[in-house]
Design an enzyme around this catalytic site. Structure first.
Site, PDB file in Angstrom:
ATOM      1  N   ALA A 211      55.201  64.098   9.904  1.00 55.52           N
ATOM      2  CA  ALA A 211      54.517  64.611  11.084  1.00 55.52           C
ATOM      3  C   ALA A 211      53.073  64.105  11.174  1.00 55.52           C
ATOM      4  O   ALA A 211      52.602  63.734  12.244  1.00 55.52           O
ATOM      5  CB  ALA A 211      54.542  66.146  11.068  1.00 55.52           C
ATOM      6  N   GLN A 212      52.370  64.081  10.036  1.00 55.78           N
ATOM      7  CA  GLN A 212      50.954  63.689  10.066  1.00 55.78           C
ATOM      8  C   GLN A 212      50.766  62.248  10.538  1.00 55.78           C
ATOM      9  O   GLN A 212      49.811  61.941  11.244  1.00 55.78           O
ATOM     10  CB  GLN A 212      50.323  63.880   8.674  1.00 55.78           C
ATOM     11  CG  GLN A 212      49.816  65.293   8.444  1.00 55.78           C
ATOM     12  CD  GLN A 212      48.782  65.717   9.481  1.00 55.78           C
ATOM     13  OE1 GLN A 212      47.936  64.923   9.909  1.00 55.78           O
ATOM     14  NE2 GLN A 212      48.848  66.968   9.904  1.00 55.78           N
TER      15      GLN A 212
ATOM     16  N   GLY B 271      58.443  60.804  24.851  1.00 56.20           N
ATOM     17  CA  GLY B 271      58.723  61.625  23.675  1.00 56.20           C
ATOM     18  C   GLY B 271      57.661  62.685  23.462  1.00 56.20           C
ATOM     19  O   GLY B 271      56.470  62.389  23.428  1.00 56.20           O
TER      20      GLY B 271
ATOM     21  N   GLY C 277      57.528  64.805  20.749  1.00 63.50           N
ATOM     22  CA  GLY C 277      57.474  65.255  19.362  1.00 63.50           C
ATOM     23  C   GLY C 277      56.015  65.356  18.940  1.00 63.50           C
ATOM     24  O   GLY C 277      55.121  65.449  19.779  1.00 63.50           O
TER      25      GLY C 277
ATOM     26  N   GLU D 186      64.861  71.818   0.820  1.00 61.31           N
ATOM     27  CA  GLU D 186      64.636  73.096   1.497  1.00 61.31           C
ATOM     28  C   GLU D 186      65.953  73.716   1.949  1.00 61.31           C
ATOM     29  O   GLU D 186      66.173  74.923   1.837  1.00 61.31           O
ATOM     30  CB  GLU D 186      63.681  72.890   2.682  1.00 61.31           C
ATOM     31  CG  GLU D 186      62.251  72.614   2.197  1.00 61.31           C
ATOM     32  CD  GLU D 186      61.252  72.318   3.300  1.00 61.31           C
ATOM     33  OE1 GLU D 186      61.628  71.640   4.267  1.00 61.31           O
ATOM     34  OE2 GLU D 186      60.100  72.766   3.185  1.00 61.31           O
TER      35      GLU D 186
ATOM     36  N   ASP E 227      57.404  57.801  14.032  1.00 56.39           N
ATOM     37  CA  ASP E 227      58.615  57.288  13.386  1.00 56.39           C
ATOM     38  C   ASP E 227      59.128  55.991  13.993  1.00 56.39           C
ATOM     39  O   ASP E 227      60.013  55.350  13.426  1.00 56.39           O
ATOM     40  CB  ASP E 227      59.743  58.333  13.488  1.00 56.39           C
ATOM     41  CG  ASP E 227      59.571  59.450  12.468  1.00 56.39           C
ATOM     42  OD1 ASP E 227      58.666  59.332  11.617  1.00 56.39           O
ATOM     43  OD2 ASP E 227      60.341  60.425  12.515  1.00 56.39           O
TER      44      ASP E 227
END
Lengths: 430, 430
Positions: free
Chosen positions: B315-316, B4, B6, B167, B304
């Site tokens: 993300a952090q 991965g 990401g 958003e 995740d």
């Protein structure tokens, strides 16, 4: 009513801006396509949005213009109506005057089965499909251990040495030899072969001997193998069969690109039948000198759809014939005499071969190398500046020409897997 | 071996740059995806290339890193191998240490049939699919004459009022109320309804009461209808059924967007079975405090995919746990003690609501309005600057925030027609 928002239809619409008319512009996509730069989308330089501005944004301030999404399937010249389909719906709208500007589609010269293995270069879908295949070829080569399989992935064949084919071959060569090296651990992109094939004996044959020779030399310098006098006999998943002076030959290649022929769309055949007009070999409508369909002074066929004085299928012919048709309509409404023949003013033609090198012919003048390239840049900047927000295209060019990056390299899963699914799906249809 | 690319996998790879190791990074796409900006691709602000830089370009100068295209389908912890599939091929590669960072996929809470009518927001495919649906809705509304049909096309429902949903709803409102007006002749985009639904009683519940209230007020100002305490019961082609305090209700809407739940990928289940590890309700692997899979100090599950201390799926967490795993591997190779627990440092969270307005929480500090927005801009610029060529993203922001343009609005024919074809095709499969 204007059918098609390519160069012809869009410029015809704009030319009617201050005329006492209501313009309806129907197009199969919501965007105008700047087709001459499709090869830059396919090779990761520009994003699709940069060469495909929304039509209704371009015409936002033209109050007499209405834009409808739809692919026109039928024109009824007696009832004076146009029928179009859009996802999930279809509709029929009446017209008083009609400008048909549906452009041209890819021709495989009767071998439509080639399309599956050698996509053309006519639409955004084509360009993104090719982008996925070109960058995907390097990815899949990196996974291979068999040298023959690696070579097959790293061999790119471009069919057709007109401007599109030459630009495409040049950009793949730049990609393989300049941008991608250093990014792989198993393969060396510099070993990629780029083969440009044409049945004729010259590249860019419409540019004249002088520029053809220059272009050929430049292609050689860049490492493009140019095979002239070579006809394509067959295309399959893993290769292409060609007929040369020395007989039949097979080239093992996973990535084939078709930049060879064009044909008029099916709408041309339909309109010919309905009006009794003739079509030429490519299926284009034979029009009167003023671009009208014989017997129908209210119907104009322009750009790539018209057959007139052997005019070439280039943007300038479409733009100028679109303006001519709009001018004729304005004259008729003003009660002035119409029927003036369309006169094409040849502004010249140009093709980029690599960064900093292009060929351009303007009248009797020929330019090549950096001078030709600066002319190419100026013309394209000038055109793109006509649309707002094209600033990013210039930036992407800067990054791509000066630096080593290709920033638009995304292929979706859909592109990778949907084509096959769609094909197999069609076989299940009644 | 890192599975991965990401945030977790990419930062773990980078953290191993100068370590005495050979890193193999396997990812299902050739690009790293900057997921927090997917909504900007879906609403025509950015091109897909701008949020998805090629992994091998990012790692070009990291000689000890090799990138392979492939979706990992199986991990064998006994043989210490990983099996992956790529278009037309599959392969198995061995590892010594393994970092699994395959992220999360969309969850429909057991109602996978909803996916057809309410796409999620997890991939580039999702974002482009939604882009086609959102802009397509206005195009198709323009073709309608029935007021009910027009209203159905101009009603947008976003499910889930976390950062992504907020958003997304905010951007659709900006699109409809600020960018598109003036471009249509039959409809008025200002009449579009944007409805944001959540089962909870607040928007952005993880941001705390103060910011939730500010965000809710801002959404109201922008004309977004926020329906809280509202559960989705059913989704079909033309609408959505919800359960509110006042009973069941149907909202007629052609465009539904699912920004609600996440679930661990199937790889998580496979790895749990193979190692005997437990998973939490969302399918995430319950890991040791040092992010390793119980009984397998050589396998890390991060981001995740891991269930640890109720850390959020942001993300952090992925970045920091990726760096932690890399650090542990480096320590082991240096002969130092390992097993240190992963400590998450919460840098805060933020969400943009409209241009010039965002909410941000950093520790006990809360920011909103223009201050929050400037923080959002600074953080995202800082991150994107880490990748070359992201300059154009800044320009697109400038154009979109200051001007009225949305320059990336292209939907391909494939997007419009392939989804249905794929679905029908699947029904024909054995």
């Amino acid at each position: 009513m204007i059918v098609g928002a390519g160069f012809g239809g869009l410029f015809a619409t704009k030319a009617l801006k201050n005329a006492p008319v209501d313009v309806t512009l129907i197009n199969g996509t919501a965007y105008h396509l700047f087709q001459p730069l499709l090869y830059q989308v396919a090779t990761g330089i520009l994003s699709e949005g940069e060469i495909a501005p929304p039509i209704r944004e371009i015409l936002k301030r033209q109050d007499n213009a209405k834009v409808l999404l739809g692919t026109v399937t039928e024109i009824d010249p007696e009832a004076r109506t146009v029928t179009a389909v859009a996802p999930g719906t279809s509709y029929t709208v009446p017209y008083d005057s009609l400008i048909v500007a549906a452009g041209a589609s890819q021709s495989y010269f009767g071998n439509d089965a080639f399309a599956e293995h050698a996509p053309g270069m006519k639409s955004i879908d084509d360009a993104l499909e090719l982008r996925g295949r070109i960058f995907g070829a390097f990815e899949l080569a990196e996974l291979e251990t068999d040298p023959a399989a690696i070579e097959r992935w790293l061999t790119f064949v471009v069919v057709g040495a007109g401007p599109t084919g030459v630009e495409m071959a040049g950009q793949i060569a730049e990609l393989a030899h300049r941008h991608l090296p250093g990014q792989y651990r198993n393969i060396d992109p510099k070993h990629a072969r780029i083969i440009l094939i044409d049945a004729l004996d010259t590249v860019l044959s419409s540019f004249g001997d002088h520029l053809s020779t220059k272009a050929l030399r430049q292609l050689h310098t860049m490492g493009v193998e140019v095979e002239l006098g070579t006809k394509v006999v067959d295309v399959d998943e893993t290769g292409i069969e060609v007929e040369t002076r020395n007989g039949r030959q097979r080239i093992e290649s996973m990535t084939k690109i078709w930049a060879a022929g064009v044909a008029a769309p099916s709408l041309s055949t339909q309109l010919a039948k309905a009006t009794g007009a003739s079509t030429d070999r490519a299926g284009r409508l034979e029009v009167e000198p003023d671009c009208t369909v014989p017997g129908h002074p209210e119907i104009f066929a322009i750009g790539d759809m018209m057959s007139l004085n052997r005019l070439p299928g280039v943007a300038q012919v479409a733009i100028q014939s679109g303006r001519h048709a709009a001018g004729q309509i304005k004259k008729r409404l003003a009660g002035e005499a119409t029927g003036q023949p369309f006169k094409y003013f040849d502004k010249g033609s140009m093709a980029t071969i690599s960064r900093f090198s292009a060929v351009a012919s303007v009248g009797k003048l020929h330019f090549s190398g950096i001078v030709g390239w600066l002319m190419w840049l100026a013309v394209h900047l000038l055109y793109l500046v006509g649309f707002k927000n094209r600033v990013t295209a210039v930036l992407h060019w800067f990054v791509s020409f000066i630096g080593r990056g290709r920033s638009e390299r995304v292929a979706t899963f859909q592109q990778v897997f949907a084509r096959r699914a769609l094909q197999e799906y069609r076989q299940h249809l009644p």
